[in-house]
Design a protein around this motif. Structure first.
Motif, PDB file in Angstrom:
ATOM      1  N   GLN A 252       0.834  -1.205   0.000  1.00  0.00           N
ATOM      2  CA  GLN A 252       0.000   0.000   0.000  1.00  0.00           C
ATOM      3  C   GLN A 252       0.870   1.257   0.000  1.00  0.00           C
ATOM      4  OE1 GLN A 252      -3.100  -0.093   2.939  1.00  0.00           O
ATOM      5  NE2 GLN A 252      -3.617   2.055   2.680  1.00  0.00           N
ATOM      6  N   PHE A 253       1.943   1.220   0.795  1.00  0.00           N
ATOM      7  CA  PHE A 253       2.869   2.357   0.836  1.00  0.00           C
ATOM      8  C   PHE A 253       3.555   2.537  -0.517  1.00  0.00           C
ATOM      9  CE2 PHE A 253       7.177   4.052   1.723  1.00  0.00           C
ATOM     10  CZ  PHE A 253       6.817   5.287   2.244  1.00  0.00           C
ATOM     11  N   TYR A 254       3.973   1.428  -1.120  1.00  0.00           N
ATOM     12  CA  TYR A 254       4.650   1.488  -2.426  1.00  0.00           C
ATOM     13  C   TYR A 254       3.742   2.079  -3.501  1.00  0.00           C
ATOM     14  CZ  TYR A 254       6.748  -0.022  -6.805  1.00  0.00           C
ATOM     15  OH  TYR A 254       7.266  -0.033  -8.087  1.00  0.00           O
ATOM     16  N   SER A 255       2.458   1.769  -3.433  1.00  0.00           N
ATOM     17  CA  SER A 255       1.533   2.281  -4.451  1.00  0.00           C
ATOM     18  C   SER A 255       1.477   3.801  -4.433  1.00  0.00           C
ATOM     19  CB  SER A 255       0.135   1.696  -4.235  1.00  0.00           C
ATOM     20  OG  SER A 255      -0.453   2.196  -3.048  1.00  0.00           O
ATOM     21  N   HIS A 256       1.789   4.402  -3.270  1.00  0.00           N
ATOM     22  CA  HIS A 256       1.803   5.865  -3.156  1.00  0.00           C
ATOM     23  C   HIS A 256       3.161   6.459  -3.552  1.00  0.00           C
ATOM     24  CE1 HIS A 256      -2.103   6.403  -1.253  1.00  0.00           C
ATOM     25  NE2 HIS A 256      -1.816   5.499  -0.347  1.00  0.00           N
ATOM     26  N   THR A 257       4.218   5.671  -3.415  1.00  0.00           N
ATOM     27  CA  THR A 257       5.565   6.244  -3.507  1.00  0.00           C
ATOM     28  C   THR A 257       6.423   5.689  -4.635  1.00  0.00           C
ATOM     29  OG1 THR A 257       6.354   4.592  -1.907  1.00  0.00           O
ATOM     30  CG2 THR A 257       5.617   6.696  -1.018  1.00  0.00           C
ATOM     31  N   HIS A 258       5.880   4.831  -5.474  1.00  0.00           N
ATOM     32  CA  HIS A 258       6.677   4.182  -6.526  1.00  0.00           C
ATOM     33  C   HIS A 258       7.361   5.186  -7.444  1.00  0.00           C
ATOM     34  CE1 HIS A 258       3.794   5.138  -9.755  1.00  0.00           C
ATOM     35  NE2 HIS A 258       2.886   5.011  -8.804  1.00  0.00           N
ATOM     36  N   HIS A 259       6.747   6.357  -7.630  1.00  0.00           N
ATOM     37  CA  HIS A 259       7.291   7.325  -8.594  1.00  0.00           C
ATOM     38  C   HIS A 259       8.575   8.002  -8.121  1.00  0.00           C
ATOM     39  CE1 HIS A 259       4.475   9.322  -5.896  1.00  0.00           C
ATOM     40  NE2 HIS A 259       5.104  10.452  -6.120  1.00  0.00           N
ATOM     41  N   ILE A 260       8.945   7.813  -6.847  1.00  0.00           N
ATOM     42  CA  ILE A 260      10.227   8.375  -6.404  1.00  0.00           C
ATOM     43  C   ILE A 260      11.301   7.292  -6.336  1.00  0.00           C
ATOM     44  CG2 ILE A 260       9.078  10.191  -5.065  1.00  0.00           C
ATOM     45  CD1 ILE A 260      10.004   8.633  -2.523  1.00  0.00           C
ATOM     46  N   CYS A 261      10.933   6.064  -6.722  1.00  0.00           N
ATOM     47  CA  CYS A 261      11.885   4.951  -6.689  1.00  0.00           C
ATOM     48  C   CYS A 261      12.599   4.826  -8.037  1.00  0.00           C
ATOM     49  CB  CYS A 261      11.166   3.643  -6.358  1.00  0.00           C
ATOM     50  SG  CYS A 261      10.363   3.644  -4.733  1.00  0.00           S
ATOM     51  N   SER A 262      13.758   4.207  -8.006  1.00  0.00           N
ATOM     52  CA  SER A 262      14.531   4.034  -9.241  1.00  0.00           C
ATOM     53  C   SER A 262      13.868   3.003 -10.148  1.00  0.00           C
ATOM     54  CB  SER A 262      15.953   3.580  -8.905  1.00  0.00           C
ATOM     55  OG  SER A 262      15.931   2.265  -8.366  1.00  0.00           O
ATOM     56  N   ILE A 291      -5.202  -4.872  -3.105  1.00  0.00           N
ATOM     57  CA  ILE A 291      -4.156  -3.868  -2.848  1.00  0.00           C
ATOM     58  C   ILE A 291      -3.015  -4.022  -3.851  1.00  0.00           C
ATOM     59  CG2 ILE A 291      -2.404  -3.141  -1.177  1.00  0.00           C
ATOM     60  CD1 ILE A 291      -4.417  -3.844   1.034  1.00  0.00           C
ATOM     61  N   ILE A 292      -2.652  -5.264  -4.148  1.00  0.00           N
ATOM     62  CA  ILE A 292      -1.598  -5.515  -5.142  1.00  0.00           C
ATOM     63  C   ILE A 292      -2.030  -5.023  -6.520  1.00  0.00           C
ATOM     64  CG2 ILE A 292      -0.362  -7.336  -6.379  1.00  0.00           C
ATOM     65  CD1 ILE A 292      -0.346  -8.925  -3.750  1.00  0.00           C
ATOM     66  N   ASN A 293      -3.273  -5.285  -6.884  1.00  0.00           N
ATOM     67  CA  ASN A 293      -3.789  -4.821  -8.181  1.00  0.00           C
ATOM     68  C   ASN A 293      -3.712  -3.303  -8.290  1.00  0.00           C
ATOM     69  OD1 ASN A 293      -4.364  -7.446  -8.913  1.00  0.00           O
ATOM     70  ND2 ASN A 293      -6.532  -7.335  -8.355  1.00  0.00           N
ATOM     71  N   LEU A 294      -4.051  -2.621  -7.198  1.00  0.00           N
ATOM     72  CA  LEU A 294      -3.994  -1.152  -7.193  1.00  0.00           C
ATOM     73  C   LEU A 294      -2.562  -0.653  -7.347  1.00  0.00           C
ATOM     74  CD1 LEU A 294      -6.558  -0.293  -4.356  1.00  0.00           C
ATOM     75  CD2 LEU A 294      -6.806   0.184  -6.795  1.00  0.00           C
ATOM     76  N   ALA A 295      -1.630  -1.346  -6.678  1.00  0.00           N
ATOM     77  CA  ALA A 295      -0.225  -0.949  -6.767  1.00  0.00           C
ATOM     78  C   ALA A 295       0.304  -1.134  -8.191  1.00  0.00           C
ATOM     79  CB  ALA A 295       0.615  -1.755  -5.771  1.00  0.00           C
ATOM     80  N   LEU A 296      -0.043  -2.253  -8.806  1.00  0.00           N
ATOM     81  CA  LEU A 296       0.387  -2.504 -10.182  1.00  0.00           C
ATOM     82  C   LEU A 296      -0.243  -1.485 -11.146  1.00  0.00           C
ATOM     83  CD1 LEU A 296       0.178  -6.407 -10.269  1.00  0.00           C
ATOM     84  CD2 LEU A 296       2.258  -5.016 -10.471  1.00  0.00           C
ATOM     85  N   SER A 297      -1.486  -1.168 -10.893  1.00  0.00           N
ATOM     86  CA  SER A 297      -2.162  -0.176 -11.736  1.00  0.00           C
ATOM     87  C   SER A 297      -1.532   1.205 -11.569  1.00  0.00           C
ATOM     88  CB  SER A 297      -3.654  -0.121 -11.369  1.00  0.00           C
ATOM     89  OG  SER A 297      -4.307   0.878 -12.107  1.00  0.00           O
ATOM     90  N   ALA A 298      -1.224   1.560 -10.306  1.00  0.00           N
ATOM     91  CA  ALA A 298      -0.627   2.872 -10.035  1.00  0.00           C
ATOM     92  C   ALA A 298       0.745   3.010 -10.682  1.00  0.00           C
ATOM     93  CB  ALA A 298      -0.525   3.096  -8.528  1.00  0.00           C
ATOM     94  N   SER A 299       1.478   1.884 -10.754  1.00  0.00           N
ATOM     95  CA  SER A 299       2.816   1.939 -11.346  1.00  0.00           C
ATOM     96  C   SER A 299       2.805   1.707 -12.854  1.00  0.00           C
ATOM     97  CB  SER A 299       3.721   0.896 -10.674  1.00  0.00           C
ATOM     98  OG  SER A 299       3.196  -0.412 -10.849  1.00  0.00           O
ATOM     99  N   GLY A 300       1.589   1.636 -13.424  1.00  0.00           N
ATOM    100  CA  GLY A 300       1.469   1.501 -14.863  1.00  0.00           C
ATOM    101  C   GLY A 300       1.595   0.095 -15.391  1.00  0.00           C
ATOM    102  N   GLN A 301       1.439  -0.896 -14.518  1.00  0.00           N
ATOM    103  CA  GLN A 301       1.574  -2.293 -14.959  1.00  0.00           C
ATOM    104  C   GLN A 301       0.209  -2.947 -15.105  1.00  0.00           C
ATOM    105  OE1 GLN A 301       4.547  -3.615 -15.758  1.00  0.00           O
ATOM    106  NE2 GLN A 301       5.392  -1.566 -15.345  1.00  0.00           N
TER     107      GLN A 301
END
Length: 301
Positions: A252-262, A291-301
């Motif tokens: 859940q945290f990653y889904s919010h912050t993936h855009h600052i990761c390498s 939650i995993i689906n949302l994270a993948l969607s947020a990161s464009g996957q």
């Protein structure tokens, strides 16, 4: 032409509702007796209000000479302090200052007991939250965090959370006291699931409440650098020994912050999320899968 009639009907309806409410209140009152009535009926029995009970507990707290006695009194105060008015009494009567002195107690069980009283009183209680900030208790707890054991830090994180959640002034104070930086540093240094879950849960609550935290500038400004924070969250998600509840908070945290990761970290996390997606879907765990689906969607996957 019918408007006056409608208005009159509404007014009559409101009067009936008010009368009904008053009747219900009066009927409820009749089921109970006042403190004065109880004292008259039972003159030989000492009956005390919760405020009087709290006063008695504070007297016992200040006179306790051994640690087990302190812990027992703190547990009883915790039970009383969760009520809104009782939490306010801790502030108005100055008792919270006496409790605050015990935050420097050398015994960890006493320290945790004091934290639980603070948490119980501050939870969703703005006057208590405000006092905790003004009196310096929030600052003191943030300052203690990095030097504490993981077991002790978990309790501290929960109390800090109680002081600032659902309280805008608390979020502002937490930010100005470098709370986010301290929290991220403690997370990157952590190795135990209970503390990791506590910090990630707190972070996710803050991301829902603190608009400024969602901005790239604030996220990138977290110390240690955002890359270290991303790396730690990636490690938690990728570690097959991580418990489901910790993974859930980390995703859940990653889904919010993936855009600052390498890009490398995002690639690794995405592959792991796809594996977890299959795993949890096969187990019928809809909550984590969602939650995993949302994270993948947020990161464009």
């Amino acid at each position: 032409d019918n408007l006056p009639i409608v208005v009159e009907e509404m007014e009559e309806g409101l009067k009936r509702v008010a009368k009904s409410d008053n009747n219900a209140v009066n009927a409820t009152k009749k089921k109970f007796r006042s403190m004065e009535e109880l004292k008259k009926e039972m003159p030989n029995v000492e009956i005390k209000t919760e405020g009087q009970l709290m006063k008695d507990k504070m007297v016992l707290l200040n006179s306790a000479s051994v640690i087990p006695s302190l812990i027992i009194v703190l547990e009883e105060l915790e039970d009383l302090a969760h009520k809104y008015d009782n939490g306010g009494l801790l502030v108005s009567q100055g008792w919270i200052g006496e409790l605050g002195e015990l935050l420097s107690h050398s015994d960890e069980e006493v320290y945790r007991g004091v934290l639980r009283v603070f948490s119980s009183a501050a939870q969703s209680n703005p006057p208590v939250q405000k006092h905790c900030i003004q009196a310096g208790y929030l600052d003191a707890l943030i300052s203690k965090l990095l030097s504490q054991s993981e077991k002790l830090a978990k309790s501290t994180v929960f109390t800090i959370s109680s002081m600032v959640r659902n309280f805008p002034a608390g979020l502002d104070a937490f930010r100005s006291l470098h709370g986010y930086n301290t929290l991220s540093t403690k997370l990157t240094l952590s190795s135990q699931a209970p503390l990791q879950r506590a910090i990630l849960t707190f972070y996710n609550d803050l991301l829902d409440q603190d608009i400024q935290l969602k901005s790239d500038e604030v996220l990138k400004g977290l110390q240690p650098a955002g890359s270290m924070l991303c790396k730690k969250v990636s490690e938690i998600i990728s570690d097959s020994s991580s418990s489901v509840d910790v993974v859930q908070e980390a995703v859940q945290f990653y889904s919010h912050t993936h855009h600052i990761c390498s890009a490398d970290i995002n690639t690794a996390v995405t592959e792991r999320l796809k594996q977890l997606q299959v795993l949890f879907n096969s187990e019928g765990n809809e909550e984590v899968t969602s939650i995993i689906n949302l994270a993948l969607s947020a990161s464009g996957q």
